[in-house]
Design a protein around this motif. Structure first.
Motif, PDB file in Angstrom:
ATOM      1  N   HIS A   3       0.831  -1.191   0.000  1.00 38.79           N
ATOM      2  CA  HIS A   3       0.000   0.000   0.000  1.00 38.79           C
ATOM      3  C   HIS A   3       0.870   1.246   0.000  1.00 38.79           C
ATOM      4  O   HIS A   3       2.010   1.218   0.459  1.00 38.79           O
ATOM      5  CB  HIS A   3      -0.904   0.010   1.238  1.00 38.79           C
ATOM      6  CG  HIS A   3      -1.964  -1.037   1.188  1.00 38.79           C
ATOM      7  ND1 HIS A   3      -1.847  -2.224   1.866  1.00 38.79           N
ATOM      8  CD2 HIS A   3      -3.144  -1.081   0.551  1.00 38.79           C
ATOM      9  CE1 HIS A   3      -2.921  -2.943   1.642  1.00 38.79           C
ATOM     10  NE2 HIS A   3      -3.724  -2.277   0.852  1.00 38.79           N
ATOM     11  N   GLN A  25       6.608  -0.398   8.681  1.00 43.62           N
ATOM     12  CA  GLN A  25       5.334  -0.878   8.142  1.00 43.62           C
ATOM     13  C   GLN A  25       5.522  -1.198   6.653  1.00 43.62           C
ATOM     14  O   GLN A  25       6.376  -0.613   5.990  1.00 43.62           O
ATOM     15  CB  GLN A  25       4.244   0.179   8.322  1.00 43.62           C
ATOM     16  CG  GLN A  25       3.973   0.552   9.763  1.00 43.62           C
ATOM     17  CD  GLN A  25       3.450  -0.606  10.582  1.00 43.62           C
ATOM     18  OE1 GLN A  25       2.664  -1.410  10.112  1.00 43.62           O
ATOM     19  NE2 GLN A  25       3.914  -0.706  11.818  1.00 43.62           N
ATOM     20  N   TYR A  27       4.615  -0.227   3.814  1.00 40.80           N
ATOM     21  CA  TYR A  27       4.039   0.802   2.952  1.00 40.80           C
ATOM     22  C   TYR A  27       5.131   1.471   2.137  1.00 40.80           C
ATOM     23  O   TYR A  27       6.262   1.600   2.577  1.00 40.80           O
ATOM     24  CB  TYR A  27       3.381   1.932   3.770  1.00 40.80           C
ATOM     25  CG  TYR A  27       2.441   1.505   4.855  1.00 40.80           C
ATOM     26  CD1 TYR A  27       1.473   0.542   4.641  1.00 40.80           C
ATOM     27  CD2 TYR A  27       2.510   2.094   6.114  1.00 40.80           C
ATOM     28  CE1 TYR A  27       0.608   0.167   5.644  1.00 40.80           C
ATOM     29  CE2 TYR A  27       1.643   1.728   7.128  1.00 40.80           C
ATOM     30  CZ  TYR A  27       0.695   0.765   6.881  1.00 40.80           C
ATOM     31  OH  TYR A  27      -0.158   0.395   7.880  1.00 40.80           O
ATOM     32  N   ALA A 112      -0.531   4.329  13.613  1.00 36.93           N
ATOM     33  CA  ALA A 112      -0.225   3.137  12.818  1.00 36.93           C
ATOM     34  C   ALA A 112      -1.407   2.169  12.787  1.00 36.93           C
ATOM     35  O   ALA A 112      -1.731   1.612  11.735  1.00 36.93           O
ATOM     36  CB  ALA A 112       1.023   2.449  13.363  1.00 36.93           C
ATOM     37  N   ILE A 113      -2.068   2.001  13.926  1.00 33.63           N
ATOM     38  CA  ILE A 113      -3.237   1.114  13.982  1.00 33.63           C
ATOM     39  C   ILE A 113      -4.374   1.672  13.130  1.00 33.63           C
ATOM     40  O   ILE A 113      -5.032   0.938  12.386  1.00 33.63           O
ATOM     41  CB  ILE A 113      -3.685   0.892  15.443  1.00 33.63           C
ATOM     42  CG1 ILE A 113      -2.656   0.035  16.179  1.00 33.63           C
ATOM     43  CG2 ILE A 113      -5.079   0.265  15.508  1.00 33.63           C
ATOM     44  CD1 ILE A 113      -2.862  -0.036  17.674  1.00 33.63           C
ATOM     45  N   ARG A 116      -3.644   1.085   9.487  1.00 34.22           N
ATOM     46  CA  ARG A 116      -3.876  -0.324   9.148  1.00 34.22           C
ATOM     47  C   ARG A 116      -5.372  -0.595   8.995  1.00 34.22           C
ATOM     48  O   ARG A 116      -5.816  -1.230   8.036  1.00 34.22           O
ATOM     49  CB  ARG A 116      -3.259  -1.219  10.235  1.00 34.22           C
ATOM     50  CG  ARG A 116      -3.550  -2.682  10.119  1.00 34.22           C
ATOM     51  CD  ARG A 116      -3.118  -3.400   8.859  1.00 34.22           C
ATOM     52  NE  ARG A 116      -1.803  -3.064   8.399  1.00 34.22           N
ATOM     53  CZ  ARG A 116      -1.420  -3.133   7.121  1.00 34.22           C
ATOM     54  NH1 ARG A 116      -2.259  -3.536   6.199  1.00 34.22           N
ATOM     55  NH2 ARG A 116      -0.216  -2.806   6.765  1.00 34.22           N
ATOM     56  N   LYS A 117      -6.189  -0.092   9.915  1.00 32.44           N
ATOM     57  CA  LYS A 117      -7.639  -0.294   9.838  1.00 32.44           C
ATOM     58  C   LYS A 117      -8.228   0.402   8.615  1.00 32.44           C
ATOM     59  O   LYS A 117      -9.138  -0.120   7.966  1.00 32.44           O
ATOM     60  CB  LYS A 117      -8.316   0.203  11.112  1.00 32.44           C
ATOM     61  CG  LYS A 117      -8.099  -0.702  12.291  1.00 32.44           C
ATOM     62  CD  LYS A 117      -8.812  -0.179  13.533  1.00 32.44           C
ATOM     63  CE  LYS A 117      -8.599  -1.109  14.705  1.00 32.44           C
ATOM     64  NZ  LYS A 117      -9.278  -0.611  15.916  1.00 32.44           N
ATOM     65  N   LEU A 119      -6.695   0.893   5.801  1.00 31.38           N
ATOM     66  CA  LEU A 119      -6.324   0.079   4.642  1.00 31.38           C
ATOM     67  C   LEU A 119      -7.201  -1.168   4.543  1.00 31.38           C
ATOM     68  O   LEU A 119      -7.610  -1.552   3.443  1.00 31.38           O
ATOM     69  CB  LEU A 119      -4.848  -0.301   4.711  1.00 31.38           C
ATOM     70  CG  LEU A 119      -3.882   0.850   4.446  1.00 31.38           C
ATOM     71  CD1 LEU A 119      -2.466   0.455   4.836  1.00 31.38           C
ATOM     72  CD2 LEU A 119      -3.958   1.289   2.997  1.00 31.38           C
ATOM     73  N   GLU A 120      -7.498  -1.777   5.674  1.00 26.02           N
ATOM     74  CA  GLU A 120      -8.384  -2.944   5.669  1.00 26.02           C
ATOM     75  C   GLU A 120      -9.766  -2.566   5.159  1.00 26.02           C
ATOM     76  O   GLU A 120     -10.367  -3.285   4.361  1.00 26.02           O
ATOM     77  CB  GLU A 120      -8.480  -3.543   7.071  1.00 26.02           C
ATOM     78  CG  GLU A 120      -7.210  -4.232   7.524  1.00 26.02           C
ATOM     79  CD  GLU A 120      -7.213  -4.620   8.996  1.00 26.02           C
ATOM     80  OE1 GLU A 120      -8.236  -4.375   9.693  1.00 26.02           O
ATOM     81  OE2 GLU A 120      -6.207  -5.174   9.455  1.00 26.02           O
TER      82      GLU A 120
END
Length: 162
Positions: A3, A25, A27, A112-113, A116-117, A119-120
């Motif tokens: 990503h 990460q 990315y 960061a979390i 990630r969420k 992107l999900e």
């Protein structure tokens, strides 16, 4: 699939700090020091998530995200600001479709979390859209479900004849 993340802030120290915090990460990380520079990056790179400051010379972060929402609707937008206000948050949500709103300084782990969420969520929406595009479409004469005609007030309802 790797990503791509775009970090936007007029403070170079913050950009370097964010990039450093996220460097482990998976990315590709791009940075921009203004909304205008971010627009230039978005026109040349495929970006999945943009994290932008609000108060920058020229284009505000919320203005940038409104432009992103109109031109790149699949890009997930996030705001990271040192000058939070209800007006800014409302504008970010209503005009830019912001996924998350952070106040500086924020914990790197929380950012960061959230990325990630985001992107999900983006990947799930992309999968759903692909499924809809692959679904068979009705051919020429096929009709969808029948919509019943509403009864006029006072009309008696009877059971259907068997």
């Amino acid at each position: 699939m790797t990503h791509a993340l775009l970090l936007v802030d007029d403070d170079e120290n913050i950009l370097h700090g964010l990039a450093r915090a996220l460097h482990q990460q998976p990315y590709r990380i791009y940075t921009a020091k203004s909304g205008e520079e971010a627009m230039w990056v978005l026109k040349r790179q495929s970006i999945d998530v943009i994290v932008t400051d609000e108060r920058m010379p020229g284009l505000l972060g919320t203005e940038l995200l409104a432009w992103v929402a109109g031109n790149y609707p699949d890009v997930v937008g996030m705001v990271l600001t040192g000058f939070p206000s209800v007006e800014t948050a409302v504008r970010a949500i209503n005009e830019g479709g912001v996924y998350q709103f952070f106040i500086k300084p924020c914990k790197e782990v929380e950012l960061a979390i959230a990325i990630r969420k985001a992107l999900e969520r983006r990947d799930e929406l992309r999968r759903r859209r692909q499924l809809v595009e692959l679904a068979p479409r009705p051919s020429g004469g096929a009709q969808g479900p029948v919509t019943p005609t509403p009864l006029a007030a006072g009309t008696p309802v009877t059971a259907p004849a068997e």
